[in-house]
Design a protein around this motif. Structure first.
Motif, PDB file in Angstrom:
ATOM      1  N   ALA A 158       0.201  -1.190   0.284  1.00  0.00           N
ATOM      2  CA  ALA A 158      -0.137  -0.036   0.260  1.00  0.00           C
ATOM      3  C   ALA A 158       1.604   1.614   0.153  1.00  0.00           C
ATOM      4  O   ALA A 158       0.481   2.154  -0.840  1.00  0.00           O
ATOM      5  N   PHE A 159       2.069   1.521   1.185  1.00  0.00           N
ATOM      6  CA  PHE A 159       2.879   2.867   0.875  1.00  0.00           C
ATOM      7  C   PHE A 159       3.879   2.342   0.040  1.00  0.00           C
ATOM      8  O   PHE A 159       3.612   4.038  -0.973  1.00  0.00           O
ATOM      9  N   GLY A 160       3.922   1.600  -0.527  1.00  0.00           N
ATOM     10  CA  GLY A 160       5.108   1.181  -2.126  1.00  0.00           C
ATOM     11  C   GLY A 160       4.033   1.961  -3.074  1.00  0.00           C
ATOM     12  O   GLY A 160       4.487   2.565  -3.928  1.00  0.00           O
ATOM     13  N   PHE A 163      -5.227  -1.377  -0.013  1.00  0.00           N
ATOM     14  CA  PHE A 163      -6.413  -2.097   0.137  1.00  0.00           C
ATOM     15  C   PHE A 163      -7.110  -2.895  -0.227  1.00  0.00           C
ATOM     16  O   PHE A 163      -7.141  -4.373   0.360  1.00  0.00           O
ATOM     17  N   THR A 164      -7.971  -2.643  -1.151  1.00  0.00           N
ATOM     18  CA  THR A 164      -9.166  -3.215  -1.439  1.00  0.00           C
ATOM     19  C   THR A 164      -9.129  -3.275  -2.702  1.00  0.00           C
ATOM     20  O   THR A 164      -9.566  -4.455  -3.278  1.00  0.00           O
ATOM     21  N   ASN A 165      -9.341  -2.849  -3.483  1.00  0.00           N
ATOM     22  CA  ASN A 165      -9.047  -2.795  -5.152  1.00  0.00           C
ATOM     23  C   ASN A 165      -7.396  -3.929  -5.341  1.00  0.00           C
ATOM     24  O   ASN A 165      -7.849  -3.907  -6.961  1.00  0.00           O
ATOM     25  N   SER A 166      -6.957  -3.730  -4.952  1.00  0.00           N
ATOM     26  CA  SER A 166      -5.653  -5.372  -5.444  1.00  0.00           C
ATOM     27  C   SER A 166      -5.860  -6.289  -6.098  1.00  0.00           C
ATOM     28  O   SER A 166      -4.588  -7.376  -6.399  1.00  0.00           O
ATOM     29  N   ALA A 214      -7.809  -4.033 -13.931  1.00  0.00           N
ATOM     30  CA  ALA A 214      -6.447  -5.125 -13.427  1.00  0.00           C
ATOM     31  C   ALA A 214      -6.063  -5.932 -14.075  1.00  0.00           C
ATOM     32  O   ALA A 214      -4.563  -6.182 -13.553  1.00  0.00           O
ATOM     33  N   PRO A 215      -6.780  -6.648 -14.213  1.00  0.00           N
ATOM     34  CA  PRO A 215      -6.195  -8.427 -14.689  1.00  0.00           C
ATOM     35  C   PRO A 215      -5.420  -8.085 -16.148  1.00  0.00           C
ATOM     36  O   PRO A 215      -4.638  -8.503 -16.690  1.00  0.00           O
ATOM     37  N   ALA A 216      -5.992  -6.933 -16.763  1.00  0.00           N
ATOM     38  CA  ALA A 216      -5.160  -6.776 -18.029  1.00  0.00           C
ATOM     39  C   ALA A 216      -3.968  -5.823 -17.494  1.00  0.00           C
ATOM     40  O   ALA A 216      -2.940  -6.205 -18.910  1.00  0.00           O
ATOM     41  N   ALA A 252       3.095  -2.419 -10.910  1.00  0.00           N
ATOM     42  CA  ALA A 252       2.087  -2.356 -11.881  1.00  0.00           C
ATOM     43  C   ALA A 252       0.786  -1.622 -11.051  1.00  0.00           C
ATOM     44  O   ALA A 252       0.045  -0.807 -11.565  1.00  0.00           O
ATOM     45  N   GLY A 253       0.946  -1.621  -9.900  1.00  0.00           N
ATOM     46  CA  GLY A 253      -0.270  -1.015  -9.052  1.00  0.00           C
ATOM     47  C   GLY A 253      -0.318   0.102  -9.081  1.00  0.00           C
ATOM     48  O   GLY A 253      -1.330   1.215  -9.277  1.00  0.00           O
ATOM     49  N   ALA A 254       0.859   0.891  -9.421  1.00  0.00           N
ATOM     50  CA  ALA A 254       1.452   2.817  -9.104  1.00  0.00           C
ATOM     51  C   ALA A 254       0.451   2.637 -10.332  1.00  0.00           C
ATOM     52  O   ALA A 254       0.468   4.052 -10.524  1.00  0.00           O
TER      53      ALA A 254
END
Length: 294
Positions: free
Chosen positions: A78-80, A226-229, A118-120, A163-165
């Motif tokens: 989350a923080f990263g 926290f929720t959408n990853s 997100a899956p893509a 990827a999340g960033a």
């Protein structure tokens, strides 16, 4: 004088809001109520109803080393992710805010990534960081096993953070750009006339005035991380290797739908929900009210 909408038929307003109320009840209140019930009960091994166990599910969770590992991993992710996404988005917004040739086209292009599922994104980054054919395969050709997210937990977490960033950059960019455009131009023009360069104007004027936007995005990014990853983790790492990317939301899925521990998964979902509620409360209680332009 304030005008209020009136309806001749008293049932018409209720009929208009009924579909939305049904959606909220079916997809939010009902699942939340079921999760609360599951969290304080225990399913019988061979069916036949549930047994009330009180706080036992929560006691077992807080006594589990695997759960605290998922909390630690979630905090790192989350923080990263939030820090990297905010830094990149702020940098892009500061450059795009300047009226140069083609800036409008760049603004539109930088918003598009937020529309990708997100899956893509997970599939794309999984190929990009593949140790055999990705961009870092050249490094592996020089130093064998220098990059291997399939076996190295640190590498897998870094791949997941990137990827999340990348997914959140577009969202943050929109808000930062809107915040920069809301800053009165006479302030920056007066600073430029006094001899302040672009970097000095950025540190002394633009970034301080973006403080409300910055703190708002910190809370939003942390909540999203926290929720959408789940989609990213499921496609890219599936919580591995060796639980190195087993974040809280994915552990709920793996314990509930793979391990069939529905009661434990429900208790974990309640803890995660309370965490999100706490972040939301902090945002409205402190960020929204305390952060103001001066």
């Amino acid at each position: 004088m304030e005008r209020r909408a009136t309806f001749r038929a008293p049932l018409l307003p209720w009929l208009l809001v009924l579909p939305q109320m049904l959606i909220v009840f079916v997809f939010f209140y009902w699942p939340t109520g079921e999760a609360l019930h599951w969290a304080f009960t225990l399913e019988q091994p061979w069916g036949g109803g549930r047994q009330w166990v009180g706080w036992q599910n929560f006691i077992d969770i807080f006594g589990s080393g695997h759960y605290w590992n998922s909390v630690r991993v979630s905090l790192i992710y989350a923080f990263g992710t939030s820090g990297l996404a905010i830094l990149i988005a702020l940098t892009m917004a500061l450059f795009i805010d300047r009226e140069v040739k083609g800036s409008r086209g760049w603004r539109i292009a930088l918003i598009w990534p937020y529309a990708i599922a997100a899956p893509a994104i997970g599939i794309i980054f999984r190929f990009v960081f593949d140790p055999r054919a990705g961009v870092l395969s050249v490094l592996n050709a020089i130093i064998p096993a220098a990059w291997d997210p399939l076996l190295n937990g640190t590498h897998a977490m870094l791949m997941l953070i990137f990827a999340g960033a990348w997914q959140l950059v577009a969202y943050n960019f929109v808000f930062f750009l809107a915040g920069l455009q809301s800053i009165p131009k006479p302030l920056t023009e007066a600073a430029a006339m006094d001899g302040a360069g672009p970097v000095r104007r950025m540190w002394d004027i633009q970034i301080p005035l973006l403080a409300p936007t910055f703190f708002f995005l910190v809370i939003i990014n942390l909540t999203d991380s926290f929720t959408n990853s789940f989609g990213l983790v499921d496609v890219m790492t599936k919580g591995g290797p060796a639980r190195a990317t087993d974040i809280m939301v994915y552990k709920i899925y793996s314990d509930g739908f793979q391990g069939l521990d529905y009661s434990g998964a429900a208790a974990q979902s309640i803890i995660l929900m309370l965490l999100v509620i706490g972040l939301t409360f902090f945002q409205f209680r402190f960020v929204e009210r305390k952060m103001r332009y001066r």
